[in-house]
Design a protein around this motif. Structure first.
Motif, PDB file in Angstrom:
ATOM      1  N   VAL A 111       0.842  -1.206   0.000  1.00  0.00           N
ATOM      2  CA  VAL A 111       0.000   0.000   0.000  1.00  0.00           C
ATOM      3  C   VAL A 111       0.873   1.249   0.000  1.00  0.00           C
ATOM      4  O   VAL A 111       0.697   2.156  -0.821  1.00  0.00           O
ATOM      5  CB  VAL A 111      -0.946   0.005   1.227  1.00  0.00           C
ATOM      6  N   PHE A 112       1.834   1.314   0.910  1.00  0.00           N
ATOM      7  CA  PHE A 112       2.676   2.508   1.036  1.00  0.00           C
ATOM      8  C   PHE A 112       3.639   2.645  -0.139  1.00  0.00           C
ATOM      9  O   PHE A 112       3.918   3.763  -0.595  1.00  0.00           O
ATOM     10  CB  PHE A 112       3.439   2.487   2.358  1.00  0.00           C
ATOM     11  N   LYS A 113       4.169   1.538  -0.642  1.00  0.00           N
ATOM     12  CA  LYS A 113       5.073   1.618  -1.788  1.00  0.00           C
ATOM     13  C   LYS A 113       4.340   2.110  -3.022  1.00  0.00           C
ATOM     14  O   LYS A 113       4.853   2.947  -3.778  1.00  0.00           O
ATOM     15  CB  LYS A 113       5.709   0.251  -2.053  1.00  0.00           C
ATOM     16  N   LEU A 117       4.070   8.306  -1.027  1.00  0.00           N
ATOM     17  CA  LEU A 117       3.860   9.624  -0.429  1.00  0.00           C
ATOM     18  C   LEU A 117       5.109  10.473  -0.616  1.00  0.00           C
ATOM     19  O   LEU A 117       6.198  10.102  -0.194  1.00  0.00           O
ATOM     20  CB  LEU A 117       3.538   9.488   1.057  1.00  0.00           C
ATOM     21  N   GLN A 118       4.955  11.626  -1.240  1.00  0.00           N
ATOM     22  CA  GLN A 118       6.106  12.456  -1.598  1.00  0.00           C
ATOM     23  C   GLN A 118       6.761  13.115  -0.393  1.00  0.00           C
ATOM     24  O   GLN A 118       7.976  13.316  -0.361  1.00  0.00           O
ATOM     25  CB  GLN A 118       5.684  13.530  -2.609  1.00  0.00           C
ATOM     26  N   PHE A 272      -3.001  -1.392  -2.762  1.00  0.00           N
ATOM     27  CA  PHE A 272      -2.399  -2.722  -2.673  1.00  0.00           C
ATOM     28  C   PHE A 272      -2.361  -3.386  -4.051  1.00  0.00           C
ATOM     29  O   PHE A 272      -1.361  -4.004  -4.428  1.00  0.00           O
ATOM     30  CB  PHE A 272      -3.200  -3.584  -1.691  1.00  0.00           C
ATOM     31  N   LEU A 273      -3.432  -3.222  -4.822  1.00  0.00           N
ATOM     32  CA  LEU A 273      -3.510  -3.823  -6.152  1.00  0.00           C
ATOM     33  C   LEU A 273      -2.738  -3.023  -7.201  1.00  0.00           C
ATOM     34  O   LEU A 273      -2.552  -3.495  -8.327  1.00  0.00           O
ATOM     35  CB  LEU A 273      -4.983  -3.945  -6.586  1.00  0.00           C
ATOM     36  N   GLY A 274      -2.312  -1.808  -6.833  1.00  0.00           N
ATOM     37  CA  GLY A 274      -1.541  -0.991  -7.765  1.00  0.00           C
ATOM     38  C   GLY A 274      -2.365  -0.336  -8.844  1.00  0.00           C
ATOM     39  O   GLY A 274      -1.845   0.027  -9.905  1.00  0.00           O
ATOM     40  N   ILE A 275      -3.675  -0.144  -8.589  1.00  0.00           N
ATOM     41  CA  ILE A 275      -4.544   0.476  -9.605  1.00  0.00           C
ATOM     42  C   ILE A 275      -4.852   1.929  -9.265  1.00  0.00           C
ATOM     43  O   ILE A 275      -5.551   2.604 -10.003  1.00  0.00           O
ATOM     44  CB  ILE A 275      -5.859  -0.304  -9.767  1.00  0.00           C
ATOM     45  N   LYS A 276      -4.313   2.406  -8.152  1.00  0.00           N
ATOM     46  CA  LYS A 276      -4.516   3.805  -7.774  1.00  0.00           C
ATOM     47  C   LYS A 276      -3.168   4.395  -7.424  1.00  0.00           C
ATOM     48  O   LYS A 276      -2.337   3.752  -6.782  1.00  0.00           O
ATOM     49  CB  LYS A 276      -5.477   3.900  -6.588  1.00  0.00           C
ATOM     50  N   GLU A 277      -2.939   5.616  -7.846  1.00  0.00           N
ATOM     51  CA  GLU A 277      -1.669   6.289  -7.590  1.00  0.00           C
ATOM     52  C   GLU A 277      -1.932   7.617  -6.923  1.00  0.00           C
ATOM     53  O   GLU A 277      -2.750   8.408  -7.388  1.00  0.00           O
ATOM     54  CB  GLU A 277      -0.902   6.501  -8.902  1.00  0.00           C
ATOM     55  N   PHE A 278      -1.246   7.838  -5.819  1.00  0.00           N
ATOM     56  CA  PHE A 278      -1.441   9.103  -5.107  1.00  0.00           C
ATOM     57  C   PHE A 278      -0.615  10.191  -5.769  1.00  0.00           C
ATOM     58  O   PHE A 278       0.576  10.039  -5.986  1.00  0.00           O
ATOM     59  CB  PHE A 278      -1.043   8.972  -3.638  1.00  0.00           C
ATOM     60  N   LYS A 279      -1.265  11.308  -6.097  1.00  0.00           N
ATOM     61  CA  LYS A 279      -0.566  12.425  -6.723  1.00  0.00           C
ATOM     62  C   LYS A 279      -0.906  13.712  -6.004  1.00  0.00           C
ATOM     63  O   LYS A 279      -2.043  13.947  -5.610  1.00  0.00           O
ATOM     64  CB  LYS A 279      -0.952  12.548  -8.200  1.00  0.00           C
ATOM     65  N   THR A 280       0.102  14.554  -5.843  1.00  0.00           N
ATOM     66  CA  THR A 280      -0.111  15.882  -5.280  1.00  0.00           C
ATOM     67  C   THR A 280      -0.280  16.877  -6.417  1.00  0.00           C
ATOM     68  O   THR A 280      -0.047  16.573  -7.578  1.00  0.00           O
ATOM     69  CB  THR A 280       1.081  16.305  -4.398  1.00  0.00           C
ATOM     70  N   LYS A 312      15.404   5.723  -1.542  1.00  0.00           N
ATOM     71  CA  LYS A 312      14.595   6.368  -2.563  1.00  0.00           C
ATOM     72  C   LYS A 312      14.683   7.861  -2.380  1.00  0.00           C
ATOM     73  O   LYS A 312      14.468   8.374  -1.286  1.00  0.00           O
ATOM     74  CB  LYS A 312      13.156   5.894  -2.373  1.00  0.00           C
ATOM     75  N   LYS A 313      14.998   8.579  -3.414  1.00  0.00           N
ATOM     76  CA  LYS A 313      15.173  10.037  -3.333  1.00  0.00           C
ATOM     77  C   LYS A 313      13.877  10.744  -3.625  1.00  0.00           C
ATOM     78  O   LYS A 313      13.088  10.326  -4.452  1.00  0.00           O
ATOM     79  CB  LYS A 313      16.221  10.503  -4.324  1.00  0.00           C
ATOM     80  N   LYS A 314      13.696  11.895  -2.983  1.00  0.00           N
ATOM     81  CA  LYS A 314      12.562  12.756  -3.319  1.00  0.00           C
ATOM     82  C   LYS A 314      12.828  13.421  -4.642  1.00  0.00           C
ATOM     83  O   LYS A 314      13.940  13.804  -4.952  1.00  0.00           O
ATOM     84  CB  LYS A 314      12.362  13.847  -2.259  1.00  0.00           C
TER      85      LYS A 314
END
Length: 315
Positions: A111-113, A117-118, A272-280, A312-314
């Motif tokens: 979920v978190f990967k 979260l930026q 979890f399924l990788g079908i949603k991506e969090f974007k700011t 992982k870099k920002k």
């Protein structure tokens, strides 16, 4: 600017306006104040609605956690969607198979990967610890403003506690204090620190030496820091750069906390399924930008017991 100070400033400015226009400005302020009050009432109503449904969601999250952990009994009610998600052949096999209740492997890690979260991205080293994350518990305080998050971990090689908490405290709708669990790291497992080796040149001899230094590292576990700016008098006496730093850290904590509550908890399955991506809002502008900053002559090494791999870099 405080409300009293603002009122005094408005009164002062209005007194400088020609007398013939002063009555009109006063009347204009009367109606604009009504608009502002309507906005305030709307915000209060929205906050009350959000609090109501946050409370309704909490027992549902508990049932979902039981499924993730494999402690819930599968039955016709919670398997009601099986016919829509499985083919007839799969459904037949599914119905004949024993209904064993097992945990979903690496659920919250994925979920978190996938959310990425930026503000506090999950590093590769963090990911090893997140394999032990079992559930996240959300609680809303009685004042319907403060809220608390509990991260439940299985026993793990990184830290001694099995529960890490983060508490958010508000005053007049402003976040002024966060309290996080002070993590008791096992030796060589502190994910918020890293050991670097840096070449240093002697100006007189021209010879190089290598020095080792422990420095802060990017890690999601910085989320569990504590910050308090509720004492305004004390806060105002701090140097300006320290005020900016504390407020910036508080803003990051608030963003991450609300993203977990409003996004990751209700949509955890989609992540979890990788079908949603969090974007700011800043993501679109950040795409395609290149990093032209110069790099120090540093060689990063892992402290004893740490996992290999770059963080992982920002962006």
């Amino acid at each position: 600017m405080e409300n009293k100070e603002l009122e005094q400033e408005i009164k002062k400015k209005i007194s400088n306006i020609p007398l013939k226009d002063r009555a009109k400005v006063t009347a204009l302020r009367y109606y604009l104040n009504k608009c502002k009050q309507a906005d305030t009432d709307m915000e209060t109503t929205c906050d009350n609605i959000q609090s109501k449904y946050d409370k309704l969601s909490m027992p549902i999250y508990q049932r979902a956690d039981e499924i993730i952990l494999g402690t819930a009994q599968l039955n016709e009610q919670n398997l009601g969607l099986a016919a829509k998600l499985l083919s007839e052949e799969e459904l037949q096999q599914f119905n004949q198979a024993p209904k064993e209740s097992k945990s979903i492997p690496d659920y919250w890690l994925k979920v978190f990967k996938n959310a990425d979260l930026q503000e506090l991205p999950l590093s590769e080293r963090d990911a090893e610890a997140f394999k032990f994350l079992q559930k996240i518990e959300f609680t809303l305080a009685e004042n319907d403003s403060d809220f608390f998050l509990k991260f439940h971990f299985a026993e793990n090689p990184f830290f001694k506690q099995t529960i890490l908490e983060k508490k958010f405290y508000y005053e007049d709708d402003e976040l002024t204090k966060v309290e996080g669990t002070k993590i008791e790291w096992n030796d060589g497992k502190n994910l918020t620190k890293k050991l670097i080796k840096k070449k240093q040149r002697n100006k007189k001899t021209g010879q190089f030496r290598v020095i080792s230094k422990e420095v802060d590292d990017e890690s999601f576990f910085l989320f569990f820091r504590s910050i308090d700016i509720s004492n305004k008098e004390k806060y105002d006496k701090l140097p300006e750069d320290e005020q900016i730093s504390l407020q910036g850290q508080l803003d990051v904590d608030q963003d991450v906390g609300r993203e977990i509550v409003d996004e990751l908890l209700p949509y955890s399955l989609e992540y979890f399924l990788g079908i949603k991506e969090f974007k700011t809002e800043d993501d679109a502008g950040a795409e395609g930008e290149e990093d032209d900053s110069e790099e120090d002559e540093e060689v990063e090494v892992q402290t004893k017991g740490q996992n290999k791999g770059k963080d992982k870099k920002k962006k």
